[in-house]
Motif scaffolding. Sequence first.
Motif, PDB file in Angstrom:
ATOM      1  N   THR A  16      -0.320   4.153 -10.328  1.00  0.00           N
ATOM      2  CA  THR A  16      -1.112   5.364 -10.132  1.00  0.00           C
ATOM      3  C   THR A  16      -2.580   5.003  -9.979  1.00  0.00           C
ATOM      4  OG1 THR A  16      -1.303   5.667 -12.536  1.00  0.00           O
ATOM      5  CG2 THR A  16       0.401   6.946 -11.397  1.00  0.00           C
ATOM      6  N   ILE A  40      -7.842   5.333   0.705  1.00  0.00           N
ATOM      7  CA  ILE A  40      -6.637   5.922   1.288  1.00  0.00           C
ATOM      8  C   ILE A  40      -6.858   5.988   2.795  1.00  0.00           C
ATOM      9  CG2 ILE A  40      -5.165   7.969   1.419  1.00  0.00           C
ATOM     10  CD1 ILE A  40      -5.943   8.611  -1.443  1.00  0.00           C
ATOM     11  N   VAL A  92      -3.891  12.397   1.091  1.00  0.00           N
ATOM     12  CA  VAL A  92      -2.884  11.598   1.783  1.00  0.00           C
ATOM     13  C   VAL A  92      -2.283  12.414   2.914  1.00  0.00           C
ATOM     14  CG1 VAL A  92      -0.781  10.238   1.570  1.00  0.00           C
ATOM     15  CG2 VAL A  92      -2.365  10.389  -0.373  1.00  0.00           C
ATOM     16  N   MET A 136       2.280   5.719  -6.485  1.00  0.00           N
ATOM     17  CA  MET A 136       2.417   4.761  -5.400  1.00  0.00           C
ATOM     18  C   MET A 136       3.518   3.741  -5.687  1.00  0.00           C
ATOM     19  SD  MET A 136      -1.691   3.982  -5.011  1.00  0.00           S
ATOM     20  CE  MET A 136      -1.796   3.299  -6.674  1.00  0.00           C
ATOM     21  N   VAL A 140      -2.760   9.861  -7.506  1.00  0.00           N
ATOM     22  CA  VAL A 140      -1.737   9.569  -6.517  1.00  0.00           C
ATOM     23  C   VAL A 140      -0.764   8.575  -7.147  1.00  0.00           C
ATOM     24  CG1 VAL A 140      -3.120   7.735  -5.417  1.00  0.00           C
ATOM     25  CG2 VAL A 140      -1.278   8.841  -4.134  1.00  0.00           C
ATOM     26  N   VAL A 180      -2.404   3.156   0.723  1.00  0.00           N
ATOM     27  CA  VAL A 180      -3.474   3.066  -0.266  1.00  0.00           C
ATOM     28  C   VAL A 180      -3.763   1.591  -0.510  1.00  0.00           C
ATOM     29  CG1 VAL A 180      -4.249   3.660  -2.593  1.00  0.00           C
ATOM     30  CG2 VAL A 180      -2.716   5.208  -1.365  1.00  0.00           C
ATOM     31  N   GLU A 184       0.998  13.225  -4.589  1.00  0.00           N
ATOM     32  CA  GLU A 184      -0.423  13.433  -4.893  1.00  0.00           C
ATOM     33  C   GLU A 184      -0.541  14.671  -5.779  1.00  0.00           C
ATOM     34  OE1 GLU A 184      -4.606  14.322  -2.482  1.00  0.00           O
ATOM     35  OE2 GLU A 184      -2.825  13.697  -1.383  1.00  0.00           O
ATOM     36  N   PRO A 199       1.890   5.621  -0.766  1.00  0.00           N
ATOM     37  CA  PRO A 199       1.753   6.820  -1.601  1.00  0.00           C
ATOM     38  C   PRO A 199       3.019   7.652  -1.548  1.00  0.00           C
ATOM     39  CG  PRO A 199       0.527   7.080   0.459  1.00  0.00           C
ATOM     40  CD  PRO A 199       1.044   5.668   0.449  1.00  0.00           C
TER      41      PRO A 199
END
Length: 241
Positions: A10, A174, A234, A95, A93, A124, A223, A220
């Motif tokens: 994150t 991003i 994103v 990931m 976010v 990201v 979000e 990602p």
Amino acid sequence: MTHGDTGVFTLHLVELPRTTTASLLVRPPGPGTVPGLRHAETLALMRLGAPVVSPDRLQLRRLAMFARWDDEAAIDDHLASPAGARLADGWHVRMRYLRRWSQISALPGLPARAGEWDEDEPVVAVTVARMRLPEVPRFLHWGRPVERQVRDDPGATLAGAAMRPPNTIATFSIWRTVRAMTDMVHGHSDLPDPHRHEVAMEERRRRDFHHEFATYRFRPVSEHGSWDGRRGYVPGLPPGA
């Protein structure tokens, strides 16, 4: 949901009282205090391209946390707890790990590459570095032009930098597509002086600025919340709670 041994990552951004940020910089959360948390980097935000001597270089009311978790259930449990409620008020976010260049000891066991990706999907990028303090003037000289390059690139929807004294620096961004990010890295853009990133990396190879340095690429997956009055950093990703 678990993504193999690499876990779930994150990136959090949140506004907090200065005393709270200072406390988190000194004592970051860790596996001993947060179940399911493997590692966390807590840092105070900096404004990309800000003057070296400036309040924007260390924004104690704005915290970034980059973290590695066992699974998403651990993230949800922490954000629902009293200790994690302050993070829940911000943005983050979630990931999946894809790739790294170099490595830092705090994030062991990550393969050099952990999957495939499409050049047109969002991505990201996070860099974490432990600075050699005598090299800070050189790092700022070569790094600030790159900060402005990333900040101004239309392919980036969010870009920032953060630090934890005395020597940890991180950057995060991003990108609308993997292609947009790699075009920036290799100087294939319409911005003035597009080779700033390549030049800075060559200078780092000539004489390293860091004790440790690693750049990570992530996909990602969700979000959550808002940052600076905005949601949806994103592209194409449905916002979470």
